[in-house]
Design an enzyme around this catalytic site. Structure first.
Site, mmCIF file in Angstrom:
data_model
loop_
_atom_site.group_PDB
_atom_site.id
_atom_site.type_symbol
_atom_site.label_atom_id
_atom_site.label_comp_id
_atom_site.label_asym_id
_atom_site.label_seq_id
_atom_site.Cartn_x
_atom_site.Cartn_y
_atom_site.Cartn_z
ATOM 1 N N GLU A 158 34.784 42.470 47.330
ATOM 2 C CA GLU A 158 33.428 42.450 46.765
ATOM 3 C C GLU A 158 32.882 41.041 46.533
ATOM 4 O O GLU A 158 33.511 40.204 45.893
ATOM 5 C CB GLU A 158 33.417 43.224 45.447
ATOM 6 C CG GLU A 158 32.012 43.444 44.893
ATOM 7 C CD GLU A 158 31.907 44.710 44.065
ATOM 8 O OE1 GLU A 158 31.733 45.788 44.673
ATOM 9 O OE2 GLU A 158 32.038 44.624 42.838
ATOM 10 N N LYS A 189 30.745 39.235 44.477
ATOM 11 C CA LYS A 189 30.259 39.576 43.127
ATOM 12 C C LYS A 189 30.149 38.306 42.289
ATOM 13 O O LYS A 189 31.170 37.671 42.001
ATOM 14 C CB LYS A 189 31.295 40.538 42.515
ATOM 15 C CG LYS A 189 31.005 41.084 41.144
ATOM 16 C CD LYS A 189 32.134 42.045 40.730
ATOM 17 C CE LYS A 189 31.821 42.816 39.474
ATOM 18 N NZ LYS A 189 32.934 43.705 39.060
ATOM 19 N N LYS A 228 26.091 47.455 47.645
ATOM 20 C CA LYS A 228 26.494 47.939 46.319
ATOM 21 C C LYS A 228 25.252 47.945 45.444
ATOM 22 O O LYS A 228 24.863 46.926 44.877
ATOM 23 C CB LYS A 228 27.571 47.001 45.778
ATOM 24 C CG LYS A 228 28.327 47.520 44.574
ATOM 25 C CD LYS A 228 29.476 48.416 45.006
ATOM 26 C CE LYS A 228 30.238 49.026 43.867
ATOM 27 N NZ LYS A 228 30.965 48.100 43.032
ATOM 28 N N GLU A 250 30.834 57.717 44.568
ATOM 29 C CA GLU A 250 31.709 57.253 43.490
ATOM 30 C C GLU A 250 31.786 58.247 42.332
ATOM 31 O O GLU A 250 30.774 58.767 41.876
ATOM 32 C CB GLU A 250 31.168 55.912 42.968
ATOM 33 C CG GLU A 250 32.006 55.314 41.872
ATOM 34 C CD GLU A 250 31.475 53.957 41.449
ATOM 35 O OE1 GLU A 250 31.502 53.030 42.265
ATOM 36 O OE2 GLU A 250 31.028 53.836 40.295
ATOM 37 N N ASN A 259 36.218 55.252 40.486
ATOM 38 C CA ASN A 259 36.065 54.028 39.704
ATOM 39 C C ASN A 259 36.955 54.100 38.465
ATOM 40 O O ASN A 259 36.865 55.042 37.672
ATOM 41 C CB ASN A 259 34.599 53.792 39.317
ATOM 42 C CG ASN A 259 34.340 52.308 39.081
ATOM 43 O OD1 ASN A 259 35.271 51.554 38.744
ATOM 44 N ND2 ASN A 259 33.106 51.875 39.259
ATOM 45 N N GLU A 262 38.863 51.930 42.899
ATOM 46 C CA GLU A 262 37.912 50.861 42.576
ATOM 47 C C GLU A 262 38.127 50.308 41.165
ATOM 48 O O GLU A 262 38.345 51.079 40.228
ATOM 49 C CB GLU A 262 36.476 51.396 42.617
ATOM 50 C CG GLU A 262 36.031 52.002 43.919
ATOM 51 C CD GLU A 262 34.607 52.573 43.817
ATOM 52 O OE1 GLU A 262 34.149 53.140 44.803
ATOM 53 O OE2 GLU A 262 33.979 52.465 42.737
ATOM 54 N N SER A 263 38.036 49.000 41.048
ATOM 55 C CA SER A 263 37.981 48.279 39.769
ATOM 56 C C SER A 263 39.339 48.092 39.088
ATOM 57 O O SER A 263 40.198 48.994 39.112
ATOM 58 C CB SER A 263 37.060 48.953 38.741
ATOM 59 O OG SER A 263 35.759 49.079 39.230
HETATM 60 O O1 LIG Z 1 31.575 45.567 36.697
HETATM 61 C C1 LIG Z 1 30.840 45.953 35.777
HETATM 62 O O2 LIG Z 1 30.802 45.396 34.661
HETATM 63 C C2 LIG Z 1 29.922 47.113 35.970
HETATM 64 C C3 LIG Z 1 29.106 47.527 34.931
HETATM 65 C C4 LIG Z 1 28.231 48.585 35.096
HETATM 66 C C5 LIG Z 1 28.143 49.230 36.305
HETATM 67 C C6 LIG Z 1 28.974 48.826 37.349
HETATM 68 C C7 LIG Z 1 29.846 47.790 37.190
HETATM 69 N N1 LIG Z 1 30.664 47.370 38.192
HETATM 70 C C8 LIG Z 1 30.684 47.910 39.493
HETATM 71 C C9 LIG Z 1 32.086 48.081 39.919
HETATM 72 O O3 LIG Z 1 32.565 49.157 39.760
HETATM 73 C C10 LIG Z 1 32.884 46.901 40.374
HETATM 74 O O4 LIG Z 1 32.038 45.869 40.766
HETATM 75 C C11 LIG Z 1 33.873 47.126 41.510
HETATM 76 O O5 LIG Z 1 34.537 48.328 41.444
HETATM 77 C C12 LIG Z 1 34.901 45.957 41.489
HETATM 78 O O6 LIG Z 1 35.529 45.920 40.235
HETATM 79 P P1 LIG Z 1 36.438 44.697 39.790
HETATM 80 O O7 LIG Z 1 37.496 44.516 40.827
HETATM 81 O O8 LIG Z 1 37.030 45.105 38.492
HETATM 82 O O9 LIG Z 1 35.543 43.526 39.696
#
Ligand SMILES: O=C(O)c1ccccc1NCC(=O)[C@H](O)[C@H](O)COP(=O)(O)O
Length: 387
Positions: free
Chosen positions: A171, A173, A234, A283, A305, A341-342
């Site tokens: 990502e 980001k 995204k 998602e 997620n 994800e995340s």
């Molecule tokens: O990342 C956030 O804070 C967030 C808040 C509100 C809505 C969506 C958000 N993020 C989108 C995502 O889910 C992440 O960007 C993506 O899955 C990557 O996650 P990470 O590896 O933890 O940065």
């Protein structure tokens, strides 16, 4: 003068979280409203200019009330599917007296209740403005000049087969509501190229400006720079207009969030995606959303997620929980690719979600923060996956 006596509108008894944010202390029936107030103002039946103005005001108010009612119905439908995120209320029903009718607006529902709702309400305004600037007819015409779409899902499958590890969606980001700025020296094209060198199968590009400091310019620039990895736009999609827009800007896939979109919207949008050659990453975050999505025909890619977008809480065991038992079996039968994800930071995290059943992962923070995001990928997987 004829007097119309109507029962008070009684409050709803349905246990909806989004009860109407106003109460009408007199009749709500719009036809009655029109007829009644004209009678009140012109008992001698003469149609004077004051009456014309009053009628126009009533019509405008009636339209506002109708809009408000439609919004409420939309929210009711969504709530019946367990969707807690409400749509932004329109300007609302009249706040003032109309003829003999008083409208009382209570302020509950006037503010978003969590960050996801705030993002959605803001996105709603943003998209309405964009749609005025670029009408759908123009957008559709621009499709002819869009770069060809690449197969996002095939790229994930191939990477998974080649490395024996989940295919990576890396990502791009810059910031997030939960973490603030992730990287100050943010060059989206350089980061994208570093990810590609590091072995990413696909990239995810945040296009939301207000909350993530992303942009469609970033998406377009990455595409134009010749990055081969298919690109996920995204975004927070709530209108199919956004899907067309993403395609024109070079997206190969788009995110659809089940916490925001009712089943009918997902069904319709998945069809539009197919028509445009886009993959839809649908998602989910909890069992109810997963069950809804598994009931929709044509879904090929599901993202779980681990972050709760209402509270920011991250728990990677969420992926495992949602893939256990019957759900996992249905996913296998339907040959759906699941993306974890995340919150993924280490080779152990990757192994954990892979064991749970994912064939792909979506990672932002842990790799974008590294001075060389490509090397960040090697650190994340515990080995060089570009070979
Ligand atoms: O990342 C956030 O804070 C967030 C808040 C509100 C809505 C969506 C958000 N993020 C989108 C995502 O889910 C992440 O960007 C993506 O899955 C990557 O996650 P990470 O590896 O933890 O940065």
């Amino acid at each position: 003068m004829e007097r119309l006596v109507s029962p008070r509108v009684s409050p709803r008894t349905t246990p909806l979280f989004h009860r109407p944010s106003f109460s009408i202390r007199r009749p709500m029936n719009l036809h009655m409203l029109n007829r009644f107030s004209v009678r009140v103002q012109q008992p001698d039946n003469k149609v004077g200019s004051a009456t014309v103005l009053a009628v126009r005001e009533e019509e405008a108010n009636a339209l506002q009330v109708k809009e408000w009612e439609v919004g409420m119905l939309q929210n009711e439908l969504a709530a019946s599917q367990g969707i807690r995120i409400r749509r932004r209320p329109p300007t609302g029903p009249p706040l003032h007296y109309v003829g003999p009718f008083e409208f009382h607006v209570q302020n509950e529902g006037g503010n978003p209740r969590n960050i996801l709702e705030e993002i959605i309400w803001h996105k709603d305004m943003e998209v309405s403005q964009l749609k005025k600037r670029i009408p759908f007819s123009v957008l559709k015409k621009s499709l002819e000049n869009a770069p060809p779409s690449r197969d996002f899902i095939a790229a994930l499958r191939e990477a998974n087969l080649k490395t024996g590890l989940p295919g990576l969606i890396a990502e791009v980001k810059k910031a997030s509501p939960s973490r603030g700025i992730l990287r100050e020296d943010f060059d989206p094209v350089e980061i994208a190229q570093a990810y590609e060198r590091g072995g990413a199968a696909c990239l995810s590009v945040l296009t939301d400006e207000k909350f993530f400091k992303g942009s469609f310019e970033n998406l377009e620039a990455i595409r134009k720079a010749g990055v081969k990895c298919p690109l996920l736009c995204k975004e927070f999609v709530m209108d199919s207009w956004q899907i067309y827009y993403a395609r024109i800007k070079g997206a190969d896939a788009i995110l659809l969030i089940a916490a925001v979109l009712p089943d009918l919207d997902i069904r319709y949008m998945v069809k539009i995606c197919k028509m445009l050659g886009l993959a839809a990453l649908v998602e989910v975050h909890d069992e109810r959303e997963m069950d809804r999505v598994l009931g929709i025909e044509g879904i090929e890619l599901i993202g779980i997620n681990n972050r709760n977008l209402e509270t920011f809480e991250v728990d990677i065991s969420n992926t495992r929980k949602l893939l256990e038992g019957e759900r996992g079996q249905i996913i296998q039968q339907k040959e759906i690719i699941v993306v974890g994800e995340s919150g993924l930071f280490t080779p152990d995290d990757i192994a954990y979600v892979q064991e749970a059943g994912v064939k792909a992962v979506l990672v932002g923070e842990s790799i974008v923060k590294q001075s060389d995001p490509g090397k960040g990928i090697t650190g994340l997987f515990g080995k060089d996956i570009s070979l």
